[in-house]
Write a protein that holds these residues in place. Structure first.
Motif, short mmCIF file in Angstrom:
data_model
loop_
_atom_site.label_atom_id
_atom_site.label_comp_id
_atom_site.label_asym_id
_atom_site.label_seq_id
_atom_site.Cartn_x
_atom_site.Cartn_y
_atom_site.Cartn_z
N SER A 5 -1.93 15.75 -1.25
CA SER A 5 -2.27 14.68 -2.20
C SER A 5 -3.63 14.91 -2.84
O SER A 5 -3.81 14.65 -4.03
CB SER A 5 -2.25 13.33 -1.48
OG SER A 5 -0.96 13.01 -1.02
N ALA A 17 -8.59 6.51 -2.38
CA ALA A 17 -7.15 6.54 -2.63
C ALA A 17 -6.39 6.98 -1.39
O ALA A 17 -5.35 6.41 -1.03
CB ALA A 17 -6.84 7.46 -3.81
N ILE A 18 -6.89 7.99 -0.70
CA ILE A 18 -6.21 8.49 0.49
C ILE A 18 -6.32 7.49 1.64
O ILE A 18 -5.40 7.36 2.46
CB ILE A 18 -6.78 9.87 0.89
CG1 ILE A 18 -6.29 10.90 -0.14
CG2 ILE A 18 -6.36 10.27 2.29
CD1 ILE A 18 -6.80 12.30 0.09
N SER A 24 -0.30 12.79 8.61
CA SER A 24 -1.06 12.17 7.53
C SER A 24 -2.06 13.14 6.91
O SER A 24 -2.27 13.14 5.70
CB SER A 24 -1.80 10.93 8.06
OG SER A 24 -0.91 9.95 8.53
N PHE A 81 1.06 4.49 5.05
CA PHE A 81 1.93 5.44 5.75
C PHE A 81 1.84 5.29 7.26
O PHE A 81 2.84 5.12 7.95
CB PHE A 81 1.56 6.86 5.33
CG PHE A 81 2.31 7.93 6.06
CD1 PHE A 81 3.62 8.24 5.73
CD2 PHE A 81 1.70 8.65 7.09
CE1 PHE A 81 4.31 9.23 6.41
CE2 PHE A 81 2.38 9.64 7.77
CZ PHE A 81 3.69 9.93 7.42
N LEU A 93 0.83 -1.21 0.00
CA LEU A 93 0.00 0.00 0.00
C LEU A 93 0.86 1.25 0.00
O LEU A 93 0.50 2.26 -0.62
CB LEU A 93 -0.93 0.00 1.22
CG LEU A 93 -1.98 -1.11 1.28
CD1 LEU A 93 -2.79 -1.00 2.56
CD2 LEU A 93 -2.89 -1.06 0.06
N ARG A 94 1.99 1.19 0.69
CA ARG A 94 2.88 2.35 0.77
C ARG A 94 3.66 2.55 -0.52
O ARG A 94 3.98 3.69 -0.90
CB ARG A 94 3.84 2.19 1.96
CG ARG A 94 4.71 3.40 2.22
CD ARG A 94 5.51 3.23 3.50
NE ARG A 94 6.45 2.13 3.43
CZ ARG A 94 6.31 0.97 4.07
NH1 ARG A 94 5.23 0.75 4.80
NH2 ARG A 94 7.22 0.02 3.97
N PRO A 119 1.94 4.64 -5.50
CA PRO A 119 1.61 6.06 -5.28
C PRO A 119 0.11 6.30 -5.22
O PRO A 119 -0.68 5.58 -5.85
CB PRO A 119 2.23 6.76 -6.50
CG PRO A 119 3.27 5.81 -7.01
CD PRO A 119 2.74 4.43 -6.72
N ASP A 120 -0.28 7.33 -4.45
CA ASP A 120 -1.70 7.63 -4.31
C ASP A 120 -2.34 8.04 -5.63
O ASP A 120 -3.54 7.83 -5.85
CB ASP A 120 -1.92 8.71 -3.25
CG ASP A 120 -1.00 9.91 -3.46
OD1 ASP A 120 -0.37 10.01 -4.52
OD2 ASP A 120 -0.91 10.74 -2.54
N TRP A 125 -3.54 4.88 -7.18
CA TRP A 125 -4.77 4.44 -6.50
C TRP A 125 -5.96 5.26 -7.01
O TRP A 125 -7.05 4.72 -7.23
CB TRP A 125 -4.63 4.60 -4.99
CG TRP A 125 -3.76 3.59 -4.32
CD1 TRP A 125 -2.67 3.83 -3.53
CD2 TRP A 125 -3.90 2.15 -4.35
NE1 TRP A 125 -2.12 2.66 -3.09
CE2 TRP A 125 -2.86 1.61 -3.57
CE3 TRP A 125 -4.81 1.29 -4.96
CZ2 TRP A 125 -2.70 0.24 -3.38
CZ3 TRP A 125 -4.65 -0.07 -4.78
CH2 TRP A 125 -3.61 -0.58 -3.99
N ASP A 164 -3.58 5.00 0.95
CA ASP A 164 -2.28 5.64 1.12
C ASP A 164 -1.99 5.89 2.60
O ASP A 164 -0.86 5.73 3.07
CB ASP A 164 -2.25 6.95 0.34
CG ASP A 164 -0.89 7.61 0.38
OD1 ASP A 164 0.07 7.03 -0.17
OD2 ASP A 164 -0.77 8.71 0.96
N THR A 165 -3.01 6.27 3.36
CA THR A 165 -2.84 6.52 4.80
C THR A 165 -2.51 5.24 5.54
O THR A 165 -1.67 5.24 6.46
CB THR A 165 -4.11 7.17 5.38
OG1 THR A 165 -4.35 8.41 4.70
CG2 THR A 165 -3.95 7.44 6.86
#
Length: 263
Positions: free
Chosen positions: A209, A144-145, A202, A152, A118-119, A122-123, A126, A148-149
């Motif tokens: 983002s 997507a976020i 985040s 992260f 997941l990391r 790239p967002d 996604w 990505d979160t």
């Protein structure tokens, strides 16, 4: 007597490997310069084009500020909703990925692989995937976020959980408390400040983002910015950039103030 500490063996390397490493790096650098066609003429032409953009961008067009404000609000909604869901989901991921809370090492390895995946993606990718899945709009940006979160935050949450001293957990376990009670009563309270700081980072990351995700149709102010640039409305685009700058700086200041009080 030589007071200098000896260099650890892992830092010592044969001289030829050092020269070989530098040679490979230099070769890749030169190949990259050639591949991107980095020439003085192109740089000078770019400076001229940038000057033309700035000349056409001043003064900023404030005529549609209300529409830009609503788009910026949508961007904040995407970022905050996405991070909130992502942080909540990151906690169980982190507990499964941490060495001292995972039920089995195989589970730990699997979850850490998922988090790393997941990391790594790239967002923006996604967002493109979710635009195809759920269509254009803020929902694609939120999803997507969220992913990505998780990639992260879950990593940092897991590392902080592994740093928790075992004393309080062992004391609580000795009273007959179950695994869930130990986690809720000893581990999570100890990591709360660090998790709060990571969550705030985040949100900062997600706001930036969310602006970018709008460029691919995932909603928010990025859609307005992309439309203005495509229509060569540079004065309106510059006004949008200024709004983004003010909001991002303001939130970073608020976030830093909260972190100073929590940590």
């Amino acid at each position: 007597m030589n007071t200098q500490a000896a260099i650890p063996p892992r830092w010592r390397a044969p001289r030829w490997t050092v020269w070989a490493t530098w040679a490979v790096f230099l070769a890749i650098f030169v190949q990259g310069v050639v591949a991107i066609k980095l020439t003085p003429e192109r740089l000078l032409r770019g400076i001229g084009n940038l000057g033309d953009f700035l000349a056409r961008a001043f003064p900023p067009d404030t005529g549609g500020l209300d529409a830009v404000a609503w788009a910026m609000l949508e961007t904040l909604n995407i970022a905050i909703v996405g991070v909130s869901v992502g942080v909540v989901l990151s906690v169980p991921f982190a507990l499964l990925a941490a060495r001292n809370t995972t039920p089995h090492m195989l589970v730990r390895s699997t979850v850490r692989l998922v988090i790393a995946t997941l990391r790594t993606i790239p967002d923006l990718i996604w967002a493109l995937i979710f635009v195809v899945a759920v269509g254009l709009g803020p929902l694609a940006g939120v999803l997507a976020i969220v992913l990505d979160t998780i990639g992260f935050a879950a990593r940092f949450f897991a590392e902080r959980i592994e740093e928790v001293q075992p004393g309080p957990s062992e004391a609580l376990a000795s009273t007959g408390a179950g695994r869930l009670s130990v986690v809720m009563g000893a581990i999570l309270p100890e990591t709360f400040a660090s998790m709060t700081a990571t969550s705030l980072y985040s949100v900062e990351k997600a706001i930036r983002s969310a602006v970018t995700l709008g460029l691919v149709g995932a909603g928010g102010i990025g859609v307005e910015l992309a439309a203005s640039m495509r229509l060569f409305q540079y004065d309106r685009a510059f006004m949008i950039i200024l709004v983004i700058l003010v909001v991002v700086i303001a939130f970073e200041q608020v976030s830093a103030s909260i972190r100073r009080r929590v940590i």
